[in-house]
Design a protein around this motif. Structure first.
Motif, PDB file in Angstrom:
ATOM      1  N   VAL A  21       0.854  -1.181   0.000  1.00  0.00           N
ATOM      2  CA  VAL A  21       0.000   0.000   0.000  1.00  0.00           C
ATOM      3  C   VAL A  21       0.895   1.238   0.000  1.00  0.00           C
ATOM      4  N   ASN A  24      -3.040   6.040  -1.454  1.00  0.00           N
ATOM      5  CA  ASN A  24      -4.365   5.470  -1.695  1.00  0.00           C
ATOM      6  C   ASN A  24      -4.343   4.305  -2.685  1.00  0.00           C
ATOM      7  N   SER A  25      -3.143   3.866  -3.077  1.00  0.00           N
ATOM      8  CA  SER A  25      -3.020   2.775  -4.045  1.00  0.00           C
ATOM      9  C   SER A  25      -2.516   1.515  -3.363  1.00  0.00           C
ATOM     10  N   ALA A  27      -1.445  -2.866  -4.184  1.00  0.00           N
ATOM     11  CA  ALA A  27      -1.195  -3.958  -5.122  1.00  0.00           C
ATOM     12  C   ALA A  27      -1.126  -5.241  -4.316  1.00  0.00           C
TER      13      ALA A  27
END
Length: 124
Positions: A21, A24-25, A27
């Motif tokens: 993290v 705000n993204s 994977a």
């Protein structure tokens, strides 16, 4: 502006995964994607300065594999051998050892152990 990154191991549909993290993204990586990332990071790190020190540092804690799997391969490309060692986290690592290195390794492995390098620095 840089943002903090967090890494969290988790189970996704019963499979081990890792969630990265950044801001705000996020994977989600499975084991194969983590292997590819480790390989890519290793390749990038190999070209960065400062380089890793040429000798182990007594004040550093190193990951220790107990009785790792290993394989020796000979190749017509060069004299010497390719020594492969398996690390549980990094996978297989290959090292090309020319004859002079093989001789020094043989002497080091058959010599009486010295207390020069503290074993405690090898254990996390």
């Amino acid at each position: 502006m840089y943002q903090r990154m967090s890494v969290e191991p988790l189970q996704e549909s019963g499979t081990a995964a890792l969630r990265f993290v950044i801001g705000n993204s996020a994977a989600l990586l499975d084991a194969n994607e983590i292997d590819k990332l480790i390989l890519q990071l290793g390749q990038i790190r190999a070209h960065m300065l400062p380089a890793p020190p040429p000798q182990p540092e007594a004040s550093t804690s190193y990951p220790l594999e107990i009785d790792p799997c290993w394989h020796v391969d000979r190749t017509p490309i060069f004299e010497g051998v390719v020594l492969l060692l398996r690390h549980a986290g990094y996978g297989w690592l290959a090292f090309s050892l020319p004859p002079p290195s093989l001789s020094r390794l043989d002497m080091a492995l058959t010599a009486q152990p010295s207390m020069q390098f503290a074993m405690s620095s090898l254990v996390n």
